[in-house]
Design an enzyme around this catalytic site. Structure first.
Site, mmCIF file in Angstrom:
data_model
loop_
_atom_site.group_PDB
_atom_site.id
_atom_site.type_symbol
_atom_site.label_atom_id
_atom_site.label_comp_id
_atom_site.label_asym_id
_atom_site.label_seq_id
_atom_site.Cartn_x
_atom_site.Cartn_y
_atom_site.Cartn_z
ATOM 1 N N ASP A 106 0.830 -1.205 0.000
ATOM 2 C CA ASP A 106 0.000 0.000 0.000
ATOM 3 C C ASP A 106 0.869 1.262 0.000
ATOM 4 O O ASP A 106 1.998 1.247 0.501
ATOM 5 C CB ASP A 106 -0.907 -0.017 1.245
ATOM 6 C CG ASP A 106 -2.071 0.950 1.103
ATOM 7 O OD1 ASP A 106 -2.365 1.389 -0.021
ATOM 8 O OD2 ASP A 106 -2.691 1.272 2.141
ATOM 9 N N GLU A 117 -12.374 -4.550 -4.325
ATOM 10 C CA GLU A 117 -12.903 -3.190 -4.081
ATOM 11 C C GLU A 117 -12.180 -2.127 -4.923
ATOM 12 O O GLU A 117 -12.660 -0.996 -5.056
ATOM 13 C CB GLU A 117 -12.760 -2.814 -2.600
ATOM 14 C CG GLU A 117 -13.704 -3.571 -1.656
ATOM 15 C CD GLU A 117 -13.311 -5.023 -1.435
ATOM 16 O OE1 GLU A 117 -12.114 -5.309 -1.330
ATOM 17 O OE2 GLU A 117 -14.217 -5.873 -1.393
ATOM 18 N N ASN A 118 -11.019 -2.486 -5.483
ATOM 19 C CA ASN A 118 -10.229 -1.484 -6.219
ATOM 20 C C ASN A 118 -10.854 -1.087 -7.563
ATOM 21 O O ASN A 118 -10.434 -0.108 -8.186
ATOM 22 C CB ASN A 118 -8.782 -1.958 -6.434
ATOM 23 C CG ASN A 118 -7.935 -1.917 -5.180
ATOM 24 O OD1 ASN A 118 -7.046 -2.741 -4.989
ATOM 25 N ND2 ASN A 118 -8.186 -0.952 -4.293
ATOM 26 N N SER A 172 -8.120 -4.720 5.014
ATOM 27 C CA SER A 172 -8.712 -4.422 3.698
ATOM 28 C C SER A 172 -9.083 -5.690 2.911
ATOM 29 O O SER A 172 -8.761 -5.830 1.731
ATOM 30 C CB SER A 172 -7.761 -3.537 2.874
ATOM 31 O OG SER A 172 -7.501 -2.325 3.545
HETATM 32 C C1 IPE Z 1 -5.455 -2.674 -0.212
HETATM 33 O O1 IPE Z 1 -5.118 -1.348 -0.352
HETATM 34 C C2 IPE Z 1 -5.445 -3.369 -1.537
HETATM 35 C C3 IPE Z 1 -4.137 -3.550 -2.147
HETATM 36 C C4 IPE Z 1 -2.985 -3.233 -1.635
HETATM 37 C C5 IPE Z 1 -4.162 -4.180 -3.439
HETATM 38 P P1 IPE Z 1 -6.226 -0.202 -0.512
HETATM 39 O O2 IPE Z 1 -5.482 1.067 -0.650
HETATM 40 O O3 IPE Z 1 -7.163 -0.567 -1.596
HETATM 41 O O4 IPE Z 1 -6.998 -0.317 0.868
HETATM 42 P P2 IPE Z 1 -7.837 0.761 1.687
HETATM 43 O O5 IPE Z 1 -8.847 1.358 0.744
HETATM 44 O O6 IPE Z 1 -6.861 1.787 2.168
HETATM 45 O O7 IPE Z 1 -8.442 -0.013 2.808
HETATM 46 C C1 IPE Z 2 -1.522 0.289 -3.343
HETATM 47 O O1 IPE Z 2 -1.301 1.655 -3.355
HETATM 48 C C2 IPE Z 2 -1.761 -0.290 -4.708
HETATM 49 C C3 IPE Z 2 -3.143 -0.712 -4.949
HETATM 50 C C4 IPE Z 2 -4.104 -0.733 -4.093
HETATM 51 C C5 IPE Z 2 -3.452 -1.155 -6.287
HETATM 52 P P1 IPE Z 2 -2.494 2.692 -3.357
HETATM 53 O O2 IPE Z 2 -2.857 3.003 -4.772
HETATM 54 O O3 IPE Z 2 -3.618 2.198 -2.524
HETATM 55 O O4 IPE Z 2 -1.796 3.934 -2.714
HETATM 56 P P2 IPE Z 2 -2.429 4.939 -1.658
HETATM 57 O O5 IPE Z 2 -2.920 4.104 -0.506
HETATM 58 O O6 IPE Z 2 -3.545 5.651 -2.345
HETATM 59 O O7 IPE Z 2 -1.301 5.832 -1.285
HETATM 60 MG MG MG Z 3 -4.066 2.410 -0.565
#
Ligand code: IPE
Ligand code: IPE
Ligand code: MG
Length: 266
Positions: free
Chosen positions: A35, A82-83, A215
């Site tokens: 993350d 959820e992404n 998550s």
């Molecule tokens: C968790 O990170 C998913 C991945 C690292 C792929 P997110 O950034 O999506 O999680 P939340 O929204 O902060 O919980």
């Molecule tokens: C993790 O980094 C990668 C994925 C969830 C795909 P993020 O894209 O969630 O980065 P932040 O949390 O917004 O900094």
């Molecule tokens: Mg994130």
């Protein structure tokens, strides 16, 4: 001794009292919630996707380091169910990443004897992502070293629902009793069921970026995992921090609900 963001990172500060010892237990299965890519990019006034690109370089480095340390399974959370809520442009970029990653990295993975697996609802990925994933799995299928296990379009609750549906189907076909369902049966049907039994559950779960939540990752499998949170954003994570997290793991007292018996009390 490593000092990462010393004022902000209480965990790393606390844990630096331990140094990594290659003679102590190395976890067989390490899982990482990668993350902080977006914040890494925003800190540099770059578009969020620049963070994902840099994060891909971290995956390459950390994979090699983990394999050299003798870790057997490295599970990386790359895209959650959820992404899909993210802007289309970002999702499209993330769906292109596996193609670029595997094109560039499969020769190294073959050299390192690393086998690729992807767990998640692959059927909902765009065709080009599915192709890249299937190709990488096929090209590395004979490798006998570390399993590099990507969680891609993965969700922990959905995984359990799917496992329960499969177990139910089996019961209907065999006229089985509901009371015959046990933990072992559920575990077999989870997406980690392809791994040998003793490697399905990560001993160590790491999350970068300072967030302290799961998550929807590996809900079943982390029942007794040791958790390690670091403020390092994923593109800043590296082999040294991996060792720091393992050093912390090596000094934990894993009781599994029992009591610790001291050597002199045995
Ligand atoms: C968790 O990170 C998913 C991945 C690292 C792929 P997110 O950034 O999506 O999680 P939340 O929204 O902060 O919980
Ligand atoms: C993790 O980094 C990668 C994925 C969830 C795909 P993020 O894209 O969630 O980065 P932040 O949390 O917004 O900094
Ligand atoms: Mg994130």
């Amino acid at each position: 001794m490593l000092r990462f963001f010393p004022q902000k990172d209480k965990y790393i500060q606390e844990e630096t009292e331990y140094s990594f010892d290659k003679n102590l237990a190395i976890p067989k299965h390490v899982a990482i919630i990668m993350d902080g890519n977006g914040r890494w990019a925003q800190n540099r006034r770059l578009p969020r996707v620049a963070g994902h690109k840099e994060g891909m370089e971290t995956v390459k480095k950390v994979t090699k380091h983990a394999s050299h340390l003798g870790i057997k399974v490295l599970t990386l959370y790359a895209f959650s169910t959820e992404n899909w809520k993210r802007p289309e442009e970002e999702v499209n970029f993330l769906m292109q990443l596996p193609c670029d990653f595997f094109d560039a990295f499969v020769p190294d993975l073959i050299k390192e004897n690393v086998r690729v697996n992807v767990m998640g609802y692959k059927e909902f990925l765009p065709a080009h992502t599915q192709d890249a994933v299937e190709r990488a799995i096929d090209q590395t299928k004979d490798n006998t070293g570390m399993v590099l296990n990507f969680a891609l379009n993965y969700g922990g609750r959905s995984e359990i629902v799917t496992a329960v549906q499969e177990v139910y189907q089996e019961l209907v076909q065999t006229n089985g009793e509901a009371s015959s369902i046990d933990e072992e049966m559920i575990a077999e049907h989870l997406m980690t069921g392809f791994l040998p039994k003793e490697m399905r559950d990560p001993e160590l779960l790491i999350r970068t970026s300072g967030e302290e939540r799961i998550s929807n990752f590996l809900l079943w499998q982390i029942a007794y995992s040791e958790l390690f949170f670091t403020n390092a954003l994923w593109p800043d994570f590296n082999g040294e921090l991996l060792e720091t997290s393992i050093a912390s793991y090596q000094h934990r007292d894993r009781r599994f609900g029992g009591v610790k018996i001291k050597e002199d009390e045995k």
